[in-house]
Design an enzyme around this catalytic site. Sequence first.
Site, mmCIF file in Angstrom:
data_model
loop_
_atom_site.group_PDB
_atom_site.id
_atom_site.type_symbol
_atom_site.label_atom_id
_atom_site.label_comp_id
_atom_site.label_asym_id
_atom_site.label_seq_id
_atom_site.Cartn_x
_atom_site.Cartn_y
_atom_site.Cartn_z
ATOM 1 N N TYR A 1 -5.931 -0.932 -7.054
ATOM 2 C CA TYR A 1 -5.369 -2.190 -6.521
ATOM 3 C C TYR A 1 -4.773 -2.039 -5.117
ATOM 4 O O TYR A 1 -4.639 -0.953 -4.613
ATOM 5 C CB TYR A 1 -4.448 -2.887 -7.507
ATOM 6 C CG TYR A 1 -3.197 -2.221 -8.019
ATOM 7 C CD1 TYR A 1 -2.646 -1.098 -7.463
ATOM 8 C CD2 TYR A 1 -2.540 -2.799 -9.121
ATOM 9 C CE1 TYR A 1 -1.488 -0.554 -7.980
ATOM 10 C CE2 TYR A 1 -1.381 -2.257 -9.637
ATOM 11 C CZ TYR A 1 -0.849 -1.130 -9.049
ATOM 12 O OH TYR A 1 0.289 -0.600 -9.557
ATOM 13 N N GLU A 2 -4.492 -3.185 -4.516
ATOM 14 C CA GLU A 2 -4.063 -3.271 -3.097
ATOM 15 C C GLU A 2 -5.100 -2.652 -2.163
ATOM 16 O O GLU A 2 -4.765 -2.012 -1.170
ATOM 17 C CB GLU A 2 -2.701 -2.603 -2.886
ATOM 18 C CG GLU A 2 -1.602 -2.995 -3.836
ATOM 19 C CD GLU A 2 -1.353 -4.493 -3.927
ATOM 20 O OE1 GLU A 2 -1.838 -5.243 -3.077
ATOM 21 O OE2 GLU A 2 -0.695 -4.902 -4.890
ATOM 22 N N GLY A 3 -6.360 -2.871 -2.480
ATOM 23 C CA GLY A 3 -7.456 -2.279 -1.697
ATOM 24 C C GLY A 3 -7.865 -0.964 -2.336
ATOM 25 O O GLY A 3 -7.080 -0.017 -2.334
ATOM 26 N N ARG B 1 0.830 -1.211 0.000
ATOM 27 C CA ARG B 1 0.000 0.000 0.000
ATOM 28 C C ARG B 1 0.861 1.256 0.000
ATOM 29 O O ARG B 1 0.577 2.219 -0.717
ATOM 30 C CB ARG B 1 -0.964 -0.026 1.191
ATOM 31 C CG ARG B 1 -2.077 -1.024 0.955
ATOM 32 C CD ARG B 1 -3.038 -1.189 2.113
ATOM 33 N NE ARG B 1 -4.137 -2.051 1.660
ATOM 34 C CZ ARG B 1 -5.159 -2.447 2.420
ATOM 35 N NH1 ARG B 1 -5.236 -2.062 3.681
ATOM 36 N NH2 ARG B 1 -6.101 -3.224 1.911
#
Lengths: 598, 598
Positions: free
Chosen positions: B442-444, B298
């Site tokens: 992406y990555e949440g 993140r």
Amino acid sequence: MPTYTPPLRDMQFVIHEVLNATDELKALPKHADIDADTINAVLEEGGKFASEVTFPLNITGDTEGCKLDAKTHEVKTPTGFKDAYAKYVEGGWPALSCDPEYGGQGLPFVLNQCFYEMLNSANQAWTMYPGLSHGAYEALHAHGTDEQKKTYLPKLVSGEWTGTMCLTEPHCGTDLGLLRTKAEPQADGTYKLTGNKIFISAGEHDMTANIVHLVLARLPDAPQGSKGISLFVVPKYNVKADGSLGERNGIYCGGLEHKMGIHGNATAQLVLEGAVGSLVGEPNKGLAAMFVMMNAARLGVGNQSLGLTEVAYQNALAYAKDRLQMRALSGPKAKDKPADPIIVHPDVRKMLLTAKAYAEGGRAMAIYCTLLLDKELYHPDEKVRKESAEMVALLTPIVKAFLTDNGHISTNACMQVFGGHGFIKEWGMEQFVRDNRINMIYEGTNTIQSLDLLGRKILGNQGATLKKFGKLVAQLVEEEGVNEQMAEFINPVAYLGDQMTKFTTEIGFKAFQNPDEVGGAAVDYLRVAGHLVFGYFWARMAQVALREIAAGNTDPFYKAKLQTARFYFARLFPETATLMRTARSGVKVLLDTEEALA
Amino acid sequence: MPTYTPPLRDMQFVIHEVLNATDELKALPKHADIDADTINAVLEEGGKFASEVTFPLNITGDTEGCKLDAKTHEVKTPTGFKDAYAKYVEGGWPALSCDPEYGGQGLPFVLNQCFYEMLNSANQAWTMYPGLSHGAYEALHAHGTDEQKKTYLPKLVSGEWTGTMCLTEPHCGTDLGLLRTKAEPQADGTYKLTGNKIFISAGEHDMTANIVHLVLARLPDAPQGSKGISLFVVPKYNVKADGSLGERNGIYCGGLEHKMGIHGNATAQLVLEGAVGSLVGEPNKGLAAMFVMMNAARLGVGNQSLGLTEVAYQNALAYAKDRLQMRALSGPKAKDKPADPIIVHPDVRKMLLTAKAYAEGGRAMAIYCTLLLDKELYHPDEKVRKESAEMVALLTPIVKAFLTDNGHISTNACMQVFGGHGFIKEWGMEQFVRDNRINMIYEGTNTIQSLDLLGRKILGNQGATLKKFGKLVAQLVEEEGVNEQMAEFINPVAYLGDQMTKFTTEIGFKAFQNPDEVGGAAVDYLRVAGHLVFGYFWARMAQVALREIAAGNTDPFYKAKLQTARFYFARLFPETATLMRTARSGVKVLLDTEEALA
């Protein structure tokens, strides 16, 4: 794969229930015979054409793009584009709102507006081929000689030929005063044009036998700058006296741009090598003639983003109902399923409602604006014609910039609803974002629109037209001032109107001292103006919905309209709080930056 | 073609002058020997690698993309990518901040942060190949067995192999509790994994002899949902006891995604057909182990957008100085030229300064955050380690979401500076926009980040960590409260801090009644928090600049910093006025929309 359903119900709501357009149009002798059934029938057929003929070609058109044959200078459009265009011509669609004198159907612009919204939802890249013809048609219709009209208009109206606008050159886009293409007068009254044009949308293609280029160029004795520009009509194939096609003219596609989006449309570099053209309008008055095209094109560009906002919304809504992922924070909603559909999540709803509110507000504003166009041209009362023209002039930069910026916000929000799948081409969402991105740039960047609005359309007449729009707001306040249910919709608009009046006076004073102040405030100012207009139409739409519900109408459409209006005022309209503050912060903080921008 | 100059001076400013990082690092026994010269020398070399080796491959990588051989399941990366990776390994760059026990150089994370910012400016798609290795390294370093560490870490540290994170499946992204990939225990202690993974960045490529996949899967007896997920290491080629490569493992690339951007990175569909893996960490505790990777990732994603913001800014600035178009509203500035460079126009400056302010604010925040990472892991005082960890946890979702949203705003603004040319691929600007777009997802997704921030990191501990950040603000106010020159920078931050404290209490009460209130406010709340943090760092940067100028330092760098700080507070920070209002407007207007979203 994305889907698209023409938003006929919402168009009819705006036309018949909010704007009472049939009565407004009937007041024009030209449209005395129009009726609601005709309007609805045309919209329905138009929606079928868009959703069934051009929408299926949207993703494939993006993937294939256009191909230039470097030897023949001919361009092949994506598979199916040519056939779809043939169907478009066959259906008589190019003639919809054109002058019956040249074969047009003479229907109101409002219909063409709605039809093009649907075409833009379905396939912006394809739609630009016939779309550009409208500008060429308007310019020739307004400024062409009788012979030019006779030669070109029937073919543009039938769709046998398409048109283009050839303005930009490598070193000049916004600043057309710098353009270098030359036009040498010939003994026979024609001109030979030499130069290079770039970014010519639909500049070359395989759909029609001929292409009618409207080209800006300089006469040999022309003054420097924008006062030395003339407009010419330059066909791809010369046209013989009998109307048949003659020799290939010296205007060639020298290359196609590789672009972020609208891959299905040929963005051509055009080389003029002694191309034969004829003068349109007066020498050195080309910019004025060009603005006839340009104003139509600016409304058209706003409409492109309106179309993309609608189709992006429809697909994001369907996905949000279908995709199961996580549980609602307040506990499971779909207990029989492994997870809840993502529409239970408040922020997903916010993204969807953002697109919905911008689509529906934009539709109301755009239809209102084209209704004014009909009045501007055909109302029997000269005063109404003049006032309509002024209001169209005021609203045009707002339609162009506000609707395209909203399209950017909305298509990105709808893409975001899809999570990782939004980034993948096959879902179609990222294409809406890419296609929309050019709308904020071409036909005058959105910064240019804001300068046009604040500098020319507002400060240029001491805010007179803005005050007229203010009167519409005041009228609504008067009508509904005692209606408590309307307060939540009317109060914010009335308050913003007051703020804008004050700020407009302030900025007028500041600009008097330093003209750069206009440039420092204009972009934020335009967005505030956009919200004033949208707020007004959302209040009017809420007014109709409340009235219907009070009368016992149980159609959920009206409840939906109220919910969207409430969302708009709670979540989108408050942007004006920041915009008023930043617009007021002055230009010094931007210009006193020599070291920062070294 | 775009250009890129590593922003070494600005990095040094943040590290040495604002954060006094060398002294902070020296306080950690691990970095007792670090000095400013070493830091500067590494940054300079890193900048050379980015600008000379990977930057020239950015546009070609986008145009070529990756190619999958359907028979061999091998992926060919774009021309030059493999060679650039070989040079990266040769230069020892993969080892920069890794553990010396496994061949790492053990340098501070701060250096890796700055190096990766430059790599991301140069070529995000390429950078993701080595970038993903860091997550795999961290997960194995934290949770691997001694044997796993011995087998994989030296190869990841040397860069001989790369790593991946295999989480997403077609039906689950955000909601990993739904995942279906199965892991069957074998008699020899290994597991056989079967299932389908999608969206695996750098999931297959031709750069290294082996790829180390970290895969989430379910054991046969696993509980349902997220408490039944385990983490496995699954190499592309099995590794023999002596460390040499054995047989090809049953994990294949079944397809590559066609995406909006990062075309140079292979986004792989991975098919696991009885692939042999070994368990990392405890059974059913895979999510916890995965979060070690995820938190690093993140911060890495925020850093991607920081890099794109910087490179987009540099190119827009150069274009704005070079492109002649129109005259300044206040009269000609470049009288010897046919038009003024467009940088004279206030709105062009606004677009440039937006990107500059977001780049420099983002850089300060990101470097601060990685300095905390160094303290979290290596500070001798346990209390400092704990507090650093809490602050990193608070800042991680802000770095991810705020920096990527700012990247979206900034790359779009910089593209807009180019007018029509911004839409054309060869200029490179539209690629920055497309590449950045995935960072918001992406990555949440950024919505998930906001829920993590407001729900878990803030309300989850009654605002305790937020209060600690508030103490930093209060400390600055105390230091500079009597300094009139600092008032313009400190007052807005202090005021916003107070507002946020109140609002956080309010939302805590509302969420107690209805947990959905968190979901209705979180995204706006995160942006407000982002401005609180940026405001704090802009105030600290202004503090240093004022101090230097007062001391007689005539380096224009400091004047530039003050100008950018003033712009930030006048034009970007006021967004909080709207965001506080919309965040406060409650969730009802979003959820009471059954008919609207029918």
